[in-house]
Design a protein around this motif. Sequence first.
Motif, PDB file in Angstrom:
ATOM      1  N   TYR A 137     -38.330 -17.289  10.325  1.00 52.98           N
ATOM      2  CA  TYR A 137     -37.129 -17.274  11.180  1.00 52.98           C
ATOM      3  C   TYR A 137     -37.371 -17.087  12.710  1.00 52.98           C
ATOM      4  O   TYR A 137     -36.541 -17.341  13.400  1.00 52.98           O
ATOM      5  CB  TYR A 137     -35.882 -16.538  10.605  1.00 52.98           C
ATOM      6  CG  TYR A 137     -36.056 -14.876  10.877  1.00 52.98           C
ATOM      7  CD1 TYR A 137     -35.449 -14.506  11.803  1.00 52.98           C
ATOM      8  CD2 TYR A 137     -37.033 -14.136  10.208  1.00 52.98           C
ATOM      9  CE1 TYR A 137     -35.420 -12.925  11.950  1.00 52.98           C
ATOM     10  CE2 TYR A 137     -37.116 -12.922  10.446  1.00 52.98           C
ATOM     11  CZ  TYR A 137     -36.458 -12.282  11.369  1.00 52.98           C
ATOM     12  OH  TYR A 137     -36.381 -10.848  11.725  1.00 52.98           O
ATOM     13  N   SER A 156     -31.011 -21.900  12.159  1.00 57.71           N
ATOM     14  CA  SER A 156     -31.757 -21.432  13.119  1.00 57.71           C
ATOM     15  C   SER A 156     -31.055 -21.511  14.218  1.00 57.71           C
ATOM     16  O   SER A 156     -30.582 -22.791  14.721  1.00 57.71           O
ATOM     17  CB  SER A 156     -33.177 -21.952  13.309  1.00 57.71           C
ATOM     18  OG  SER A 156     -33.739 -21.775  14.499  1.00 57.71           O
ATOM     19  N   ASP A 167     -35.214 -25.054   9.913  1.00 59.93           N
ATOM     20  CA  ASP A 167     -34.232 -24.283   9.256  1.00 59.93           C
ATOM     21  C   ASP A 167     -32.952 -24.308   9.789  1.00 59.93           C
ATOM     22  O   ASP A 167     -32.842 -24.535  11.005  1.00 59.93           O
ATOM     23  CB  ASP A 167     -34.529 -22.597   9.400  1.00 59.93           C
ATOM     24  CG  ASP A 167     -33.737 -21.720   8.927  1.00 59.93           C
ATOM     25  OD1 ASP A 167     -32.504 -22.116   8.247  1.00 59.93           O
ATOM     26  OD2 ASP A 167     -33.804 -20.447   9.075  1.00 59.93           O
TER      27      ASP A 167
END
Length: 207
Positions: free
Chosen positions: A101, A149, A146
């Motif tokens: 992340y 994100s 992601d």
Amino acid sequence: MAILFMGDHDRAVWHPSREVQGQVFRSLDGLDELAAQENYEDMGLAQLARYSLIVMYVDKWPELCLAHPQMEAALIAYVEGGGALLTLHYPSIAQREGARYLVGARFDYHPPKRMLNYAPHNPPHPVLVGINAFEVEDEAYHFVFDDKSPRRDLLMLNAGGQTIPAAWAMQIGMGKTGYIAPGHTAATYSHPEMQKLVRNMASWLRR
């Protein structure tokens, strides 16, 4: 506070960092004191916290984390606590789920190296000040993103009619992270637009 470059000089398989470090230091010259570390697996949070920005061009992160799991926890704590992280080219830290992340995507694949066209995206943004479209010979990185994100795309790759994010920035906790995809060799970092992009990104991350 100094800026730290992490790289794998002689132990890298795909991305030896010695020549890249030289070009990155050219980009960062005058911003602050510059330091480099190849044995980054030995660095804990106390060591990382001495730096205002960590620039990563590393190959060996996933393998080293198996033997030194504390290094991943230290990097996460550094960013979450207000540190700044700039990941260049191969985002090896994102090949492990724990720190993925911090990048917002993981590397998927790339076709053979060829001439590629990059263009600024989403101006105005401080990172993009003075940045023009440019062409370099490099690898067209494709990613698995992601969707959650907080990524702000800043540079786009135009590849065969497909537009792919190639640089972005994020706020993570109290810290900031940035990523720049082009950069397989030192020659890419010698391009004037890449020199400006790396410097602008570093300056923004350290604010």
